[in-house]
Design a protein around this motif. Structure first.
Motif, PDB file in Angstrom:
ATOM      1  N   VAL A 312      14.533  -6.276  -6.128  1.00 46.62           N
ATOM      2  CA  VAL A 312      13.262  -6.854  -5.681  1.00 46.62           C
ATOM      3  C   VAL A 312      13.500  -8.233  -5.083  1.00 46.62           C
ATOM      4  N   ALA A 313      14.303  -9.048  -5.762  1.00 43.32           N
ATOM      5  CA  ALA A 313      14.557 -10.407  -5.282  1.00 43.32           C
ATOM      6  C   ALA A 313      15.334 -10.416  -3.972  1.00 43.32           C
ATOM      7  N   LEU A 314      16.137  -9.375  -3.727  1.00 47.11           N
ATOM      8  CA  LEU A 314      16.896  -9.267  -2.486  1.00 47.11           C
ATOM      9  C   LEU A 314      16.111  -8.572  -1.377  1.00 47.11           C
ATOM     10  N   GLY A 315      14.917  -8.079  -1.694  1.00 46.13           N
ATOM     11  CA  GLY A 315      14.119  -7.369  -0.701  1.00 46.13           C
ATOM     12  C   GLY A 315      14.556  -5.942  -0.468  1.00 46.13           C
ATOM     13  N   ARG A 316      15.250  -5.350  -1.443  1.00 46.07           N
ATOM     14  CA  ARG A 316      15.698  -3.966  -1.352  1.00 46.07           C
ATOM     15  C   ARG A 316      14.785  -3.067  -2.179  1.00 46.07           C
ATOM     16  N   PRO A 317      14.674  -1.784  -1.845  1.00 46.49           N
ATOM     17  CA  PRO A 317      13.870  -0.876  -2.682  1.00 46.49           C
ATOM     18  C   PRO A 317      14.427  -0.821  -4.101  1.00 46.49           C
ATOM     19  N   ALA A 318      13.561  -0.950  -5.075  1.00 47.90           N
ATOM     20  CA  ALA A 318      13.980  -0.954  -6.477  1.00 47.90           C
ATOM     21  C   ALA A 318      13.754   0.414  -7.096  1.00 47.90           C
ATOM     22  N   ALA A 319      14.708   0.863  -7.929  1.00 51.88           N
ATOM     23  CA  ALA A 319      14.597   2.138  -8.630  1.00 51.88           C
ATOM     24  C   ALA A 319      13.792   1.930  -9.910  1.00 51.88           C
ATOM     25  N   LEU A 320      12.559   2.420  -9.922  1.00 48.49           N
ATOM     26  CA  LEU A 320      11.656   2.182 -11.045  1.00 48.49           C
ATOM     27  C   LEU A 320      11.155   3.472 -11.692  1.00 48.49           C
ATOM     28  N   THR A 321      11.635   4.616 -11.225  1.00 47.53           N
ATOM     29  CA  THR A 321      11.211   5.895 -11.782  1.00 47.53           C
ATOM     30  C   THR A 321      12.003   6.206 -13.043  1.00 47.53           C
ATOM     31  N   PRO A 322      11.329   6.554 -14.149  1.00 50.59           N
ATOM     32  CA  PRO A 322      12.073   6.883 -15.380  1.00 50.59           C
ATOM     33  C   PRO A 322      13.028   8.050 -15.159  1.00 50.59           C
ATOM     34  N   THR A 323      14.204   7.937 -15.760  1.00 54.14           N
ATOM     35  CA  THR A 323      15.183   9.027 -15.739  1.00 54.14           C
ATOM     36  C   THR A 323      15.410   9.586 -17.131  1.00 54.14           C
ATOM     37  N   ALA A 324      14.694   9.080 -18.105  1.00 54.71           N
ATOM     38  CA  ALA A 324      14.758   9.570 -19.477  1.00 54.71           C
ATOM     39  C   ALA A 324      13.358   9.502 -20.065  1.00 54.71           C
TER      40      ALA A 324
END
Length: 427
Positions: A312-324
């Motif tokens: 987020v701080a770098l302006g990149r898409p963040a992976a926020l979807t649960p995987t567990a």
């Protein structure tokens, strides 16, 4: 290393260490802004800038000049006291950050109350009090009533917060709020707050916002002490609220996030839900929740929150979807009284389902009766696929812990917990 450098405002603490590890794993150099050249750092740093956090104008100038020299492409902080400074620095550098015009409202609780009220957020009825006359007037206001809460305008970690049940207790509570330690000087509005007491169950909502798009990661249930000082002794997530209640909570939190200008980064919103399912927002912070909530998110939901916040701080898409889809809880151990810790037995050991254990109070050293988060003596985390089993195991382990605390010598007062004794962590 490749890629833009990452700058942490204050490099101390477990959340900063996790952010530093996430950045290093992505081949970013890690720098820090500190108040002293020998300040604590989570890992070897590529460099640091020493500045005065109590002088924001000077700090912004020092930090931005340093950031430009070292190709800094992301500025983050896990320190609640520095979230406004982070917004100012990001705006000056043109980096993703929060609205610098509103960021003060996520730090100064009087400004926060005004901003949330103006946005239509349900909050406790609030008085800003500067002297004894105004304190008397606030307590005489029928909309306040008893119990009520007296707390500092600028503070964190429950320090200086008292639940007052009668007018006779108010003066001492006001003094406690005024004396609460303010890091980096006395920034913020002078005075203290008197608020109505919000009855109900306590939760927090863990959220990440990117490009003004908000993702709620989890609702966290809190275990809180009773009495005059309500200190969190446990966090558990995720909590499954009834759909209508969850929707109401998210509406209030969304409005609070907008009201304090959170556009890029984490937020931690403390709420109370009453028996009718109504949500009251107590406070909002423009940072990840402390108390190892980041670890709980990873173990329960598979979300690497520290890498996500870096993106987020770098302006990149963040992976926020649960995987567990598991469950995790942390339990904090506290002393029943102020005195000297003479023995500890039954504290859990690291092992399957108990990935993190730490004890930080020295045997023979001083301990305090719990009145703020800083009085916690140690913690352990329990994880697993089933919420009921995880909670039951955590309760069983907590009941096995035994402390012996000798009373302080006659005339002795509370002291700060001395750091260090045992620690164990799983990777």
């Amino acid at each position: 290393m490749t890629g833009p450098a990452v700058l942490l405002l204050d490099a101390a603490g477990p959340e900063s260490a996790a952010l530093a590890r996430a950045a290093a794993a992505r081949s970013h150099q890690v720098h820090a802004a500190t108040t002293t050249a020998d300040g604590q750092a989570p890992a070897p740093l590529a460099g640091q800038v020493v500045t005065d956090f109590a002088r924001p104008d000077r700090a912004v100038e020092d930090i931005t000049a340093y950031a430009r020299r070292h190709r800094v492409g992301a500025v983050l902080t896990a320190n609640e006291y520095l979230t406004e400074l982070a917004a100012l620095v990001c705006a000056e550098l043109g980096l993703p950050g929060n609205d610098p015009r509103l960021a003060h409202a996520a730090r100064d609780k009087a400004t926060m109350a005004s901003a949330l009220t103006a946005a239509g957020v349900r909050i406790p009825y609030t008085w800003l009090v500067h002297d004894d006359t105004e304190l008397h007037d606030a307590l005489a206001d029928a909309a306040v009533g008893f119990p009520c809460v007296i707390k500092p305008v600028s503070g964190a970690g429950s320090a200086g917060v008292t639940v007052v049940t009668s007018a006779a207790q108010a003066a001492a509570a006001a003094d406690t709020a005024r004396m609460a330690h303010r890091r980096y000087g006395g920034e913020g509005e002078a005075g203290i707050l008197v608020q109505t007491y919000a009855a109900g169950d306590e939760y927090s909502v863990e959220t990440v916002t990117q490009d003004a798009v908000t993702t709620h990661l989890a609702v966290t249930r809190k275990v809180v002490t009773g009495g005059a000082h309500r200190v969190e002794t446990g966090h558990s997530l995720p909590v499954r609220l009834p759909p209508a209640t969850a929707a109401a909570v998210h509406r209030e939190v969304d409005a609070a996030i907008r009201a304090v200008g959170i556009r890029h980064g984490a937020s931690h919103t403390e709420v109370v839900i009453d028996t009718d399912g109504r949500c009251t927002v107590i406070e909002i912070a423009a940072r990840l929740g402390a108390g190892h909530i980041g670890l709980l998110l990873r173990h329960a939901l598979g979300i690497d929150i520290f890498t996500a916040l870096l993106d987020v701080a770098l302006g990149r898409p963040a992976a926020l979807t649960p995987t567990a889809h598991g469950h995790a809880t942390v339990r904090f151990i506290t002393s029943p009284r102020t005195g000297r810790l003479t023995s500890l037995t039954g504290f859990p050991k690291r092992g399957p389902g108990v990935p993190y254990v730490r004890w930080r109070a020295a045997i023979g050293g001083p301990v305090n009766a719990v009145s703020a988060n800083a009085d916690r003596l140690g913690y352990f985390i329990v994880t697993g696929p089933d919420a009921a089993e995880v909670e039951q195991r955590a309760d069983t382990l907590a009941r096995q812990v035994r402390l012996q605390v000798e009373p302080p010598p006659s005339g002795g007062g509370p002291d700060q917990v001395r750091s260090a004794s045992t620690a164990a962590m799983a990777p």
